[in-house]
Every structure is written in C-alpha cells, then in structure tokens.
Design an enzyme around this catalytic site. Structure first.
Site, mmCIF file in Angstrom:
data_model
loop_
_atom_site.group_PDB
_atom_site.id
_atom_site.type_symbol
_atom_site.label_atom_id
_atom_site.label_comp_id
_atom_site.label_asym_id
_atom_site.label_seq_id
_atom_site.Cartn_x
_atom_site.Cartn_y
_atom_site.Cartn_z
ATOM 1 N N CYS A 1 0.811 -1.226 0.000
ATOM 2 C CA CYS A 1 0.000 0.000 0.000
ATOM 3 C C CYS A 1 0.840 1.269 0.000
ATOM 4 O O CYS A 1 0.314 2.357 -0.238
ATOM 5 C CB CYS A 1 -0.955 -0.022 1.184
ATOM 6 S SG CYS A 1 -2.065 -1.427 1.099
ATOM 7 N N HIS B 1 -3.586 6.930 2.333
ATOM 8 C CA HIS B 1 -3.945 5.618 1.786
ATOM 9 C C HIS B 1 -5.341 5.253 2.297
ATOM 10 O O HIS B 1 -5.685 5.531 3.442
ATOM 11 C CB HIS B 1 -2.911 4.588 2.251
ATOM 12 C CG HIS B 1 -3.304 3.177 1.970
ATOM 13 N ND1 HIS B 1 -3.658 2.748 0.714
ATOM 14 C CD2 HIS B 1 -3.405 2.084 2.786
ATOM 15 C CE1 HIS B 1 -3.954 1.460 0.766
ATOM 16 N NE2 HIS B 1 -3.814 1.040 2.015
ATOM 17 N N ASN C 1 -10.164 -0.649 -0.829
ATOM 18 C CA ASN C 1 -8.709 -0.497 -0.782
ATOM 19 C C ASN C 1 -8.113 -1.068 -2.067
ATOM 20 O O ASN C 1 -8.107 -2.278 -2.264
ATOM 21 C CB ASN C 1 -8.176 -1.238 0.461
ATOM 22 C CG ASN C 1 -6.673 -1.147 0.617
ATOM 23 O OD1 ASN C 1 -5.975 -0.656 -0.274
ATOM 24 N ND2 ASN C 1 -6.179 -1.634 1.731
HETATM 25 O O1 UT7 Z 1 -3.995 -1.507 3.323
HETATM 26 C C1 UT7 Z 1 -3.281 -2.453 3.994
HETATM 27 C C2 UT7 Z 1 -3.381 -2.299 5.424
HETATM 28 N N1 UT7 Z 1 -4.584 -2.915 5.911
HETATM 29 C C3 UT7 Z 1 -5.301 -2.299 6.797
HETATM 30 O O2 UT7 Z 1 -4.978 -1.187 7.162
HETATM 31 C C4 UT7 Z 1 -6.473 -3.022 7.399
HETATM 32 C C5 UT7 Z 1 -6.464 -2.823 8.889
HETATM 33 N N2 UT7 Z 1 -7.499 -3.509 9.588
HETATM 34 C C6 UT7 Z 1 -8.814 -3.164 9.495
HETATM 35 O O3 UT7 Z 1 -9.183 -2.332 8.700
HETATM 36 C C7 UT7 Z 1 -9.793 -3.822 10.434
HETATM 37 O O4 UT7 Z 1 -9.073 -4.504 11.424
HETATM 38 C C8 UT7 Z 1 -10.798 -4.776 9.739
HETATM 39 C C9 UT7 Z 1 -11.793 -3.984 8.938
HETATM 40 C C10 UT7 Z 1 -10.049 -5.765 8.885
HETATM 41 C C11 UT7 Z 1 -11.577 -5.547 10.809
HETATM 42 O O5 UT7 Z 1 -12.235 -4.630 11.665
HETATM 43 P P1 UT7 Z 1 -12.149 -4.786 13.236
HETATM 44 O O6 UT7 Z 1 -12.952 -3.727 13.811
HETATM 45 O O7 UT7 Z 1 -10.682 -4.833 13.604
HETATM 46 O O8 UT7 Z 1 -12.874 -6.145 13.465
HETATM 47 P P2 UT7 Z 1 -12.307 -7.486 14.126
HETATM 48 O O9 UT7 Z 1 -11.367 -8.170 13.197
HETATM 49 O O10 UT7 Z 1 -11.832 -7.180 15.508
HETATM 50 O O11 UT7 Z 1 -13.629 -8.308 14.235
HETATM 51 C C12 UT7 Z 1 -14.708 -7.901 15.055
HETATM 52 C C13 UT7 Z 1 -15.836 -8.887 14.855
HETATM 53 C C14 UT7 Z 1 -15.373 -10.334 14.969
HETATM 54 O O12 UT7 Z 1 -16.424 -11.078 15.585
HETATM 55 P P3 UT7 Z 1 -16.349 -11.462 17.141
HETATM 56 O O13 UT7 Z 1 -15.098 -12.258 17.296
HETATM 57 O O14 UT7 Z 1 -16.293 -10.141 17.862
HETATM 58 O O15 UT7 Z 1 -17.596 -12.227 17.341
HETATM 59 C C15 UT7 Z 1 -15.230 -10.768 13.546
HETATM 60 O O16 UT7 Z 1 -15.399 -12.147 13.377
HETATM 61 O O17 UT7 Z 1 -16.363 -8.739 13.533
HETATM 62 C C16 UT7 Z 1 -16.362 -10.012 12.877
HETATM 63 N N3 UT7 Z 1 -16.139 -9.778 11.464
HETATM 64 C C17 UT7 Z 1 -17.139 -9.563 10.603
HETATM 65 N N4 UT7 Z 1 -18.474 -9.499 10.771
HETATM 66 C C18 UT7 Z 1 -19.205 -9.232 9.678
HETATM 67 C C19 UT7 Z 1 -14.967 -9.761 10.800
HETATM 68 N N5 UT7 Z 1 -15.195 -9.511 9.506
HETATM 69 C C20 UT7 Z 1 -16.526 -9.378 9.360
HETATM 70 C C21 UT7 Z 1 -17.361 -9.132 8.258
HETATM 71 N N6 UT7 Z 1 -18.698 -9.067 8.467
HETATM 72 N N7 UT7 Z 1 -16.870 -8.949 7.018
#
Ligand code: UT7
Length: 338
Positions: free
Chosen positions: A122, A263, A293
């Site tokens: 990125c 980004h 992204n």
């Molecule tokens: O460009 C390259 C660099 N990349 C980035 O900068 C990405 C950085 N990370 C992020 O943007 C975020 O961490 C994500 C968008 C990937 C995830 O968001 P989050 O707020 O960190 O969610 P999480 O991974 O902590 O998940 C929270 C909950 C989980 O459920 P439980 O364990 O709390 O029951 C996940 O299983 O959300 C669930 N979850 C989803 N639910 C619905 C994860 N993905 C999804 C989804 N739809 N697509």
C-alpha cells in the site's frame, strides 16, 4: 583518463498531470452479503466501504495501468513516446516477470522509456513517486510516469469475510516533470519499513519460499492473509508519527496542510490518523466508500477525486501518508503545481 562530468541541473520535480481508471464492474456490500456471512451495516460501520470495482476475467493490472496512464497523458496533452521512464507500483503484477512496467510500456507505445516495478504494497505509490522524483530532480529525466495499480481481486479469498470485503481493483497515474521558475513541487519525505510485521499482512504462496503446488493452492496460500486488528493499530500510530516528523522538520504544522491524501484502507484508520494529527476532516480526502482499498492505486485515485471535487489547487501544501504490508510506511510533502 578522467571521466567527463556532466553538469547536473538542480530543478525540482512536480506532478504535472493525473489520470485514474477503475474497471466498470461493481461489487457492492449487498453482493457480498450473498457470498459470505457479512452485512452492509458491519462493512460500512467498520470500514466505510460501500462498493468496489472489480475487473472481468482476463483483465490484468497492466490493463488498468495503461488506461490510467493514457488518461494522464491525454490530460497533459503529450504522447506516450515522450515518456523517459515508467515505474509501476503493484503487488499484483500480471506475472512475476516480465515486469508490468514492460507490458505497460509496450501497450502504451512508449518507445523511448525504460522502467521497472516496485513492490511496497500500500506504500508502493509514494515510494515510486520518490524514485521518479529523484530521476527528475537529478536532471536525468524530464518526463517520468509513476503508476499505482492493483487487481486485488486476483489474490483474494472470496470465502474469507475478513479480507474480501476490504479490497478493490484500480489504478492511478501521475506524470513527473521538472519544476518551472517559482514552483516548488516535491518537498520532502519520510519512509520506513519494518519487516517484523511481515506475517501480519502477506501472501505466503507462489514465491521462492513456497512455489505454487497443488498443496499451496489447497492451503489457500495464494491469497491475502491479514491480522486486521494488529495492522489497524500500527497503521494509525505510524502514519501519524511519520507525518508529524515530516511536518516538524519542515517547520510546518497540520494547520499548514491544505490537503491530506492518505492511503484508503479503512475510513476509521484515516479519521483516527487525521485526529491524531489535528487535521480537520474537510481537508482529508476520503473515497474508500466508492473504491475500497486498491492497494497501490489508492493515493493517485484519491488525488484524482480531490481534483474532481475542486479540493486540490495550485499552490496547495499536500501531505500524503500510507501504510501497508511489509510493514511499509510512507509520508510525502509536496506543493501542488497544477
Ligand atoms: O492496506 C493495507 C493495510 N490494511 C489495513 O490497514 C487493514 C487494517 N485492519 C482493518 O481495517 C480492520 O481490522 C478490519 C476492517 C479488517 C476488521 O475490523 P475490526 O474492527 O478490527 O474487526 P475485528 O477483526 O476485531 O472483528 C470484530 C468482529 C469479529 O467477531 P467477534 O469475534 O467479535 O464475534 C469478527 O469475526 O467482527 C467479525 N467480522 C465480521 N463481521 C461481519 C470480521 N469480519 C466481518 C465481516 N462481516 N466482514
């Protein structure tokens, strides 16, 4: 025998044109609801993304890069044959080799250009921008095309809801030329890589460590793997930290920045970074809702959005910031001269 020393010019480098291209096909949050266990509300609240543009089968990164480059050349009113170098930032090259830059050079008909690909995920576009700027600032070249392009859909697992909702396909291109009297152009940059973050965002299969086999494919090693939460925290901290270092050493504060182009990985990352910097939201360019992204494509695509929205004008002080797989971090300061 002494070598003849060529006189060096001391012109700066400026962005003189911008072009962008995304493929027409849309993948909306509603479409994703039918593919994986997710919902529109979660995606919008957690990422800010509403839709992404995806290629049709058979369309590759070079095709998007060429379209963006053509638009960039047309906006400047010059021919591809005038280009001296082409740098393509991408993590989804058409193939390992030849470099996507070679394929772009041929498709564009840029007969006089050399070039290469640059892999920094990125942060690929800001890194390529610096390399291109140095070619111009050194006096070696007068017209360098820098392209950020990725077909992320080619390396995504569309059964993995934690990654497939995030990314889209797209490309942006800028032309770098020497500054003219009274112009400033590129000012400064702070870049950093930290390979200790390699395992938090990577594609393990298909390289020399794990060459493609039936086993690597069965193990889904040819897809993006990400520890989202870990990447999120470092992204905000590092983009803010390096931006502050860059501003401070140029005796500027966030108040002096007219346009912040980060980004586009997650709207919450963008807003948290802006908040840490004390950057008001109206000076932050955000188009992730429309494109997702696009990895190396996000910053030039956002530049294009800023121009379309009339939020980027000649004389503006512009700050770019990126964070991505590697880890790679990039921050760039420039004066807009278009
Ligand atoms: O460009 C390259 C660099 N990349 C980035 O900068 C990405 C950085 N990370 C992020 O943007 C975020 O961490 C994500 C968008 C990937 C995830 O968001 P989050 O707020 O960190 O969610 P999480 O991974 O902590 O998940 C929270 C909950 C989980 O459920 P439980 O364990 O709390 O029951 C996940 O299983 O959300 C669930 N979850 C989803 N639910 C619905 C994860 N993905 C999804 C989804 N739809 N697509």
């Amino acid at each position: 025998m002494s070598l003849t020393v060529k006189p060096q010019t001391r012109a700066g480098a400026k962005i003189s044109s911008v072009g962008a291209y995304v493929p027409p096909r849309l993948l909306t949050n509603a479409d994703l609801e039918k593919m994986v266990d997710t919902n529109n509300q979660w995606i919008v609240e957690r990422t800010g993304i509403h839709q992404r543009h995806l290629v049709e089968k058979g369309v590759a990164t070079s095709d998007l890069a060429v379209e963006a480059a053509k638009r960039c050349l047309a906006a400047r009113g010059i021919e591809a044959s005038e280009l001296e170098a082409i740098i393509v930032a991408t993590v989804t090259p058409d193939m390992f080799f030849p470099a996507t830059a070679c394929l772009v050079q041929d498709k564009l008909g840029a007969k006089g250009a050399w070039g290469f690909d640059l892999s920094a995920a990125c942060s690929g576009f800001p890194y390529a921008l610096q390399v291109g700027a140095k070619l111009v600032e050194s006096g070696v070249h007068k017209k360098v095309m820098v392209i950020g392009a990725d077909v992320m859909s080619s390396i995504l697992d569309y059964t993995d809801r934690s990654t497939c909702i995030l990314f889209g396909d797209g490309a942006g291109a800028v032309l770098l030329e020497p500054t003219e009297e009274g112009e400033v152009g590129m000012v400064d940059f702070v870049h950093e890589i930290d390979g200790s973050g390699a395992a938090s965002l990577y594609m393990p299969g298909g390289g020399s460590l794990h060459p493609s086999t039936a086993e690597t494919v069965a193990g889904k090693m040819h897809y993006v793997h990400q520890s989202g939460g870990a990447v999120f925290k470092v992204a905000v901290r590092k983009m803010a930290e390096l931006s502050e270092t860059l501003l401070q050493r140029n005796k500027l504060t966030a108040d002096d920045v007219d346009c912040f182009i980060p980004h586009q990985a997650n709207q919450r990352i963008i807003l948290a970074t802006a908040e840490r910097l004390g950057m008001p939201e109206e000076r932050v360019i955000i188009n992730i809702g429309e494109y997702g992204n696009t990895t190396a494509g996000t910053i030039p695509l956002a530049m294009h959005t800023a121009l379309e929205q009339g939020r980027l004008k000649k004389g503006d002080t512009v700050l770019l910031a990126s964070f991505g797989g590697g880890y790679t971090v990039g921050t760039t300061l420039l004066r807009w001269e278009m």
